[in-house]
Design a protein around this motif. Structure first.
Motif, PDB file in Angstrom:
ATOM      1  N   GLY A  94       0.806  -1.214   0.000  1.00  0.00           N
ATOM      2  CA  GLY A  94       0.000   0.000   0.000  1.00  0.00           C
ATOM      3  C   GLY A  94       0.839   1.264   0.000  1.00  0.00           C
ATOM      4  N   VAL A  95       2.059   1.182   0.547  1.00  0.00           N
ATOM      5  CA  VAL A  95       2.930   2.350   0.625  1.00  0.00           C
ATOM      6  C   VAL A  95       3.657   2.602  -0.691  1.00  0.00           C
ATOM      7  CG1 VAL A  95       4.965   3.339   1.759  1.00  0.00           C
ATOM      8  CG2 VAL A  95       3.214   2.171   3.109  1.00  0.00           C
ATOM      9  N   ILE A  96       4.264   1.549  -1.266  1.00  0.00           N
ATOM     10  CA  ILE A  96       5.111   1.749  -2.453  1.00  0.00           C
ATOM     11  C   ILE A  96       4.570   1.048  -3.697  1.00  0.00           C
ATOM     12  CG2 ILE A  96       7.158   1.998  -1.017  1.00  0.00           C
ATOM     13  CD1 ILE A  96       7.988  -0.791  -1.771  1.00  0.00           C
ATOM     14  N   GLY A  97       3.422   0.371  -3.572  1.00  0.00           N
ATOM     15  CA  GLY A  97       2.852  -0.312  -4.726  1.00  0.00           C
ATOM     16  C   GLY A  97       3.186  -1.790  -4.743  1.00  0.00           C
ATOM     17  N   SER A  98       2.293  -2.583  -5.338  1.00  0.00           N
ATOM     18  CA  SER A  98       2.440  -4.035  -5.311  1.00  0.00           C
ATOM     19  C   SER A  98       3.704  -4.500  -6.019  1.00  0.00           C
ATOM     20  CB  SER A  98       1.216  -4.696  -5.948  1.00  0.00           C
ATOM     21  OG  SER A  98       0.055  -4.421  -5.210  1.00  0.00           O
ATOM     22  N   GLN A  99       3.982  -3.938  -7.200  1.00  0.00           N
ATOM     23  CA  GLN A  99       5.140  -4.396  -7.967  1.00  0.00           C
ATOM     24  C   GLN A  99       6.439  -4.074  -7.246  1.00  0.00           C
ATOM     25  OE1 GLN A  99       4.792  -2.725 -11.891  1.00  0.00           O
ATOM     26  NE2 GLN A  99       3.382  -4.305 -12.595  1.00  0.00           N
ATOM     27  N   TRP A 100       6.559  -2.841  -6.734  1.00  0.00           N
ATOM     28  CA  TRP A 100       7.777  -2.462  -6.033  1.00  0.00           C
ATOM     29  C   TRP A 100       7.936  -3.261  -4.752  1.00  0.00           C
ATOM     30  CZ3 TRP A 100      11.722   0.036  -7.965  1.00  0.00           C
ATOM     31  CH2 TRP A 100      11.529   0.895  -9.051  1.00  0.00           C
ATOM     32  N   ALA A 101       6.834  -3.460  -4.026  1.00  0.00           N
ATOM     33  CA  ALA A 101       6.904  -4.216  -2.776  1.00  0.00           C
ATOM     34  C   ALA A 101       7.340  -5.650  -3.035  1.00  0.00           C
ATOM     35  CB  ALA A 101       5.539  -4.196  -2.085  1.00  0.00           C
ATOM     36  N   ALA A 102       6.736  -6.296  -4.043  1.00  0.00           N
ATOM     37  CA  ALA A 102       7.092  -7.674  -4.356  1.00  0.00           C
ATOM     38  C   ALA A 102       8.554  -7.771  -4.782  1.00  0.00           C
ATOM     39  CB  ALA A 102       6.182  -8.218  -5.459  1.00  0.00           C
ATOM     40  N   SER A 103       9.018  -6.822  -5.592  1.00  0.00           N
ATOM     41  CA  SER A 103      10.404  -6.848  -6.051  1.00  0.00           C
ATOM     42  C   SER A 103      11.372  -6.635  -4.891  1.00  0.00           C
ATOM     43  CB  SER A 103      10.626  -5.771  -7.121  1.00  0.00           C
ATOM     44  OG  SER A 103       9.808  -6.009  -8.249  1.00  0.00           O
ATOM     45  N   LEU A 104      11.024  -5.724  -3.981  1.00  0.00           N
ATOM     46  CA  LEU A 104      11.889  -5.447  -2.838  1.00  0.00           C
ATOM     47  C   LEU A 104      11.999  -6.661  -1.927  1.00  0.00           C
ATOM     48  CD1 LEU A 104      13.558  -3.475  -1.136  1.00  0.00           C
ATOM     49  CD2 LEU A 104      11.420  -2.703  -0.075  1.00  0.00           C
ATOM     50  N   VAL A 105      10.856  -7.265  -1.596  1.00  0.00           N
ATOM     51  CA  VAL A 105      10.881  -8.432  -0.718  1.00  0.00           C
ATOM     52  C   VAL A 105      11.579  -9.599  -1.409  1.00  0.00           C
ATOM     53  CG1 VAL A 105       9.463 -10.067   0.577  1.00  0.00           C
ATOM     54  CG2 VAL A 105       8.790  -7.671   0.461  1.00  0.00           C
ATOM     55  N   ALA A 106      11.369  -9.733  -2.743  1.00  0.00           N
ATOM     56  CA  ALA A 106      12.055 -10.792  -3.487  1.00  0.00           C
ATOM     57  C   ALA A 106      13.569 -10.613  -3.419  1.00  0.00           C
ATOM     58  CB  ALA A 106      11.586 -10.797  -4.942  1.00  0.00           C
ATOM     59  N   ALA A 107      14.021  -9.369  -3.531  1.00  0.00           N
ATOM     60  CA  ALA A 107      15.464  -9.102  -3.446  1.00  0.00           C
ATOM     61  C   ALA A 107      16.013  -9.486  -2.077  1.00  0.00           C
ATOM     62  CB  ALA A 107      15.735  -7.626  -3.730  1.00  0.00           C
ATOM     63  N   VAL A 108      15.229  -9.234  -1.031  1.00  0.00           N
ATOM     64  CA  VAL A 108      15.658  -9.617   0.317  1.00  0.00           C
ATOM     65  C   VAL A 108      15.806 -11.127   0.412  1.00  0.00           C
ATOM     66  CG1 VAL A 108      14.977  -9.686   2.742  1.00  0.00           C
ATOM     67  CG2 VAL A 108      14.674  -7.579   1.416  1.00  0.00           C
ATOM     68  N   PHE A 109      14.825 -11.863  -0.105  1.00  0.00           N
ATOM     69  CA  PHE A 109      14.893 -13.330  -0.060  1.00  0.00           C
ATOM     70  C   PHE A 109      16.069 -13.853  -0.871  1.00  0.00           C
ATOM     71  CE2 PHE A 109      10.438 -13.340   1.448  1.00  0.00           C
ATOM     72  CZ  PHE A 109      10.561 -14.289   2.446  1.00  0.00           C
ATOM     73  N   ILE A 110      16.343 -13.230  -2.013  1.00  0.00           N
ATOM     74  CA  ILE A 110      17.494 -13.653  -2.815  1.00  0.00           C
ATOM     75  C   ILE A 110      18.790 -13.431  -2.024  1.00  0.00           C
ATOM     76  CG2 ILE A 110      18.876 -13.101  -4.861  1.00  0.00           C
ATOM     77  CD1 ILE A 110      16.254 -12.553  -6.326  1.00  0.00           C
ATOM     78  N   GLY A 111      18.899 -12.263  -1.400  1.00  0.00           N
ATOM     79  CA  GLY A 111      20.093 -11.965  -0.615  1.00  0.00           C
ATOM     80  C   GLY A 111      20.286 -12.943   0.530  1.00  0.00           C
TER      81      GLY A 111
END
Length: 274
Positions: A136-153
């Motif tokens: 809700g803060v940064i948008g679904s696509q940005w949120a999913a990409s950010l969390v995905a990057a965390v999981f990859i890291g």
């Protein structure tokens, strides 16, 4: 400011590792059952519900709540005071941020466990609140990409820890014990790495579709994805065995991990504490 009791903090940290091991033991067991067609795969929340529904579930819940609080607190100490010496290099900062995120995750599990025990939170309200807030803060696509990057890291960190056997630096055990710990630790860390990569891929895919095909995926969705692959039953069984190995690795950390509380708070502990 009074210095925390090193011996007490060591006991709290070990209780936290044991609580993590118990949850992953349940997840791995259900993954094995699902691979043979006798059950369904579960995530951490599902594992907690399975534990709480068992005989003496309320007692188990209180022990888990205590363990999760201890583990979340120890992760915060690791992130802020850096007892393991990760430092302020880019890699060190990334590791410490990951530790802080892990602590936040187990703090959330503490609240979830209490809510299930107390019976005050409805099932639909338990799912994805943090992910929904971020979307809700940064948008679904940005949120999913950010969390995905965390999981990859985090997945890469697990793979590197397994391949380089860096976990060995934090164990206080003899050669005979470590000869057993090594295969268990490597298998468990790599299994958790694979699940994190799958979660990241699912998050990225759902981000591209703006979350239209469901909520944020987690460990359960990753295990179900494995089951749907060719020879998925065998793959899921192997993943279940890997997560059981991670549970055993957590239990060995509870028993043998070096808890550097003295280094964290820069106090001189008695020899018996070391």
């Amino acid at each position: 400011m009074r210095t925390p009791d090193p011996l007490m903090l060591r006991h709290l940290a070990r209780l936290g590792y044991a609580a993590r091991g118990l949850v992953y033991a349940v997840i791995g067991s259900f993954a094995l059952l699902a691979a043979t067609g006798y059950g369904q795969s579960k995530d951490t929340n599902g594992a907690l519900e399975a534990i709480l529904s068992a005989p003496f579930g309320a007692l188990a819940a209180m022990a888990l709540i205590a363990g999760f609080i201890c583990y979340a607190g120890w992760r915060a100490i690791q992130a802020v005071f850096d007892p393991d010496g990760h430092g302020l290099t880019p890699a060190g900062i990334a590791i410490r941020l990951g530790l802080l995120a892990s602590g936040a995750g187990y703090a959330t599990l503490t609240v979830y466990t209490w809510s299930v025990l107390d019976g005050v939170v409805e099932q639909e309200e338990r799912k994805g609140s943090a992910a929904q807030w971020l979307a809700g803060v940064i948008g679904s696509q940005w949120a999913a990409s950010l969390v995905a990057a965390v999981f990859i890291g985090v997945g890469i960190a697990h793979a590197w820890k397994a391949i380089s056997m860096r976990y060995d630096d934090h164990f206080m055990a003899g050669g005979k014990v470590m000869s057993i710990v090594h295969p268990v630790a490597i298998t468990g860390l790599l299994a958790r790495c694979v699940t994190f990569f799958i979660i990241a891929a699912l998050l990225f895919y759902r981000g591209l579709n703006a979350g239209k095909d469901g909520g944020s995926p987690g460990l359960k969705e990753a295990l179900e994805f494995i089951r749907e692959l060719p020879a998925g039953g065998w793959l899921l069984g192997g993943m279940g065995a890997g997560l059981l190995a991670f549970a055993l690795y957590s239990f060995t950390e509870a028993a043998f991990r070096r808890i550097n509380v003295r280094d964290a708070f820069q106090v001189e502990a008695p020899q018996s504490f070391r």
